[in-house]
Write an enzyme that holds these catalytic residues in place. Sequence first.
Site, mmCIF file in Angstrom:
data_model
loop_
_atom_site.group_PDB
_atom_site.id
_atom_site.type_symbol
_atom_site.label_atom_id
_atom_site.label_comp_id
_atom_site.label_asym_id
_atom_site.label_seq_id
_atom_site.Cartn_x
_atom_site.Cartn_y
_atom_site.Cartn_z
ATOM 1 N N GLY A 46 23.944 21.498 36.106
ATOM 2 C CA GLY A 46 25.378 21.485 36.383
ATOM 3 C C GLY A 46 25.770 22.644 37.298
ATOM 4 O O GLY A 46 26.617 22.492 38.189
ATOM 5 N N THR A 47 25.147 23.778 37.087
ATOM 6 C CA THR A 47 25.471 24.963 37.898
ATOM 7 C C THR A 47 25.171 24.706 39.371
ATOM 8 O O THR A 47 25.984 25.034 40.246
ATOM 9 C CB THR A 47 24.658 26.179 37.383
ATOM 10 N N ASN A 70 34.740 23.419 28.050
ATOM 11 C CA ASN A 70 33.560 23.495 27.183
ATOM 12 C C ASN A 70 33.842 24.222 25.871
ATOM 13 O O ASN A 70 33.195 23.962 24.860
ATOM 14 C CB ASN A 70 32.402 24.183 27.916
ATOM 15 N N GLN A 86 31.134 18.465 30.648
ATOM 16 C CA GLN A 86 31.399 18.221 29.225
ATOM 17 C C GLN A 86 31.976 16.836 28.942
ATOM 18 O O GLN A 86 32.186 16.483 27.781
ATOM 19 C CB GLN A 86 32.349 19.294 28.663
ATOM 20 N N SER A 132 25.600 17.327 34.040
ATOM 21 C CA SER A 132 24.359 18.007 33.681
ATOM 22 C C SER A 132 23.613 17.202 32.625
ATOM 23 O O SER A 132 24.198 16.825 31.601
ATOM 24 C CB SER A 132 24.707 19.393 33.134
ATOM 25 N N GLY A 133 22.322 16.967 32.856
ATOM 26 C CA GLY A 133 21.540 16.124 31.964
ATOM 27 C C GLY A 133 21.498 16.607 30.523
ATOM 28 O O GLY A 133 21.650 15.824 29.598
ATOM 29 N N THR A 146 11.395 18.879 46.231
ATOM 30 C CA THR A 146 10.737 17.762 45.548
ATOM 31 C C THR A 146 11.437 17.488 44.221
ATOM 32 O O THR A 146 11.743 18.412 43.470
ATOM 33 C CB THR A 146 9.243 18.074 45.335
ATOM 34 N N CYS A 154 29.188 39.262 23.028
ATOM 35 C CA CYS A 154 28.925 40.682 22.843
ATOM 36 C C CYS A 154 28.571 41.293 24.194
ATOM 37 O O CYS A 154 27.503 41.054 24.730
ATOM 38 C CB CYS A 154 27.773 40.859 21.872
HETATM 39 N N1 PLP Z 1 30.111 23.495 33.487
HETATM 40 C C1 PLP Z 1 30.430 23.396 32.196
HETATM 41 C C2 PLP Z 1 31.805 22.956 31.817
HETATM 42 C C3 PLP Z 1 29.487 23.688 31.215
HETATM 43 O O1 PLP Z 1 29.818 23.586 29.918
HETATM 44 C C4 PLP Z 1 28.193 24.090 31.614
HETATM 45 C C5 PLP Z 1 27.179 24.474 30.616
HETATM 46 O O2 PLP Z 1 27.518 24.893 29.507
HETATM 47 C C6 PLP Z 1 27.903 24.162 32.991
HETATM 48 C C7 PLP Z 1 28.883 23.858 33.899
HETATM 49 C C8 PLP Z 1 26.546 24.571 33.475
HETATM 50 O O3 PLP Z 1 25.628 23.512 33.338
HETATM 51 P P1 PLP Z 1 24.057 23.801 33.391
HETATM 52 O O4 PLP Z 1 23.690 24.477 32.119
HETATM 53 O O5 PLP Z 1 23.427 22.453 33.528
HETATM 54 O O6 PLP Z 1 23.815 24.649 34.591
#
Ligand code: PLP
Length: 388
Positions: free
Chosen positions: A71-72, A150, A178, A198-199, A236, A324
């Site tokens: 997702g990032t 999230n 999410q 994100s998978g 790849t 923390c």
């Molecule tokens: N965006 C949201 C709303 C998320 O909750 C998360 C992961 O917790 C991400 C992005 C990041 O996804 P990934 O862990 O696949 O990089």
Amino acid sequence: MTTIYFDNNATTRVADEVYEEMQPYFRDLYGNPSSMHTFGGQVGIKIREARERVARLLGCDPSEIIFTSCGTESDSTAIHGTLAAAPHKRKVITTRVEHPAVLAVCRDLESRGYHVIELGVDKSGRLDLNELERQLDDDTALVTIMAANNETGVIFPIERIAELVTDRGIVFHTDAVQVVGKIPLNLSKSPINLLSLSGHKLHAPKGVGVLYVKKGTRIAPFLLGGHQESGRRAGTENVPGIVGLGQACELAAASLADENTRVKALRDKLEEALLNTCPDSRVNGDPASRLPNTTNISFEYIEGEAILLLLDRHGICASSGSACTSGSLEPSHVLRAMGVPFTAAHGSIRFSLSRYNTEEEVDFTIRKMPEIIHRLRELSPFVQSARR
Ligand code: PLP
């Protein structure tokens, strides 16, 4: 001790069917999908099939799917790719409650001279769409707003937002990490330009994600190199991950109804019981517009970390709304943006369920939680000083 897993917004268990489907692609069918030979070609066919399965869940065309590593990466590609395709525009609009995968990128852009607007939310975590409209102007290259939060599960009205934004000719990206697999999405007639998923949040493995790019949306590639993903994402492919994600999307489509009935009912039962049995507790986030699997509850005057430790002793996994950092417990940026008072933000716990949770697990947690809260309150300096 068995594990009761209520941390599905952090990551999910790989579904058995997904695991099975991935197996051959680690060892036996290890060809490179870009190779000319038949051995690689059969892998290429499987990637095509996975692309079609993902597209079916999203209601889009397979050509609009780009596989990424997470997702990032999808979020970074959406933001950097859009800005690179419109270098004359310097304004980006986002919200204060985004995941760091968006927020950190936007703050970095700001430090490099971009004009970044972070929209606030009200105490229920809702956005003010009038404020968004006021901020849209000719210099705005991109609006990036998450589909659901999230931490609290609050759902934003992204279709309405996408309309407002794209009517002005501005690109709209949503981080739907999410949302996918929890609530239905249909991108076939949607104005949303870009969408991340994100998978590992929907019972596929870690290390695979998707960026949906609506036909006609201008976006430059983020990773340069080979010609994979039609030249839109070099590198790849993570073949087993992609195959697994395809299967996970098919399973998600089949279990959407369960997510919104049985899983939601379990979440509601847990939430209601904890509010009733634990004094000075409250839900964070708009109950009228929330993911069916998530509840974020503040237990006043105690620390979330302490609750998590005691839950962990009973095999219950959840997460807290504070992190923390440098020795002090810093309440989450999401709860701070919502103006949740300090004493409540510190004691916030997120329970996030999945289709693998059972009523027995919920009942066990309902039995254990009041004694945990009672025990910690007895030790709490806040409660002690109030009694003096
Ligand atoms: N965006 C949201 C709303 C998320 O909750 C998360 C992961 O917790 C991400 C992005 C990041 O996804 P990934 O862990 O696949 O990089």
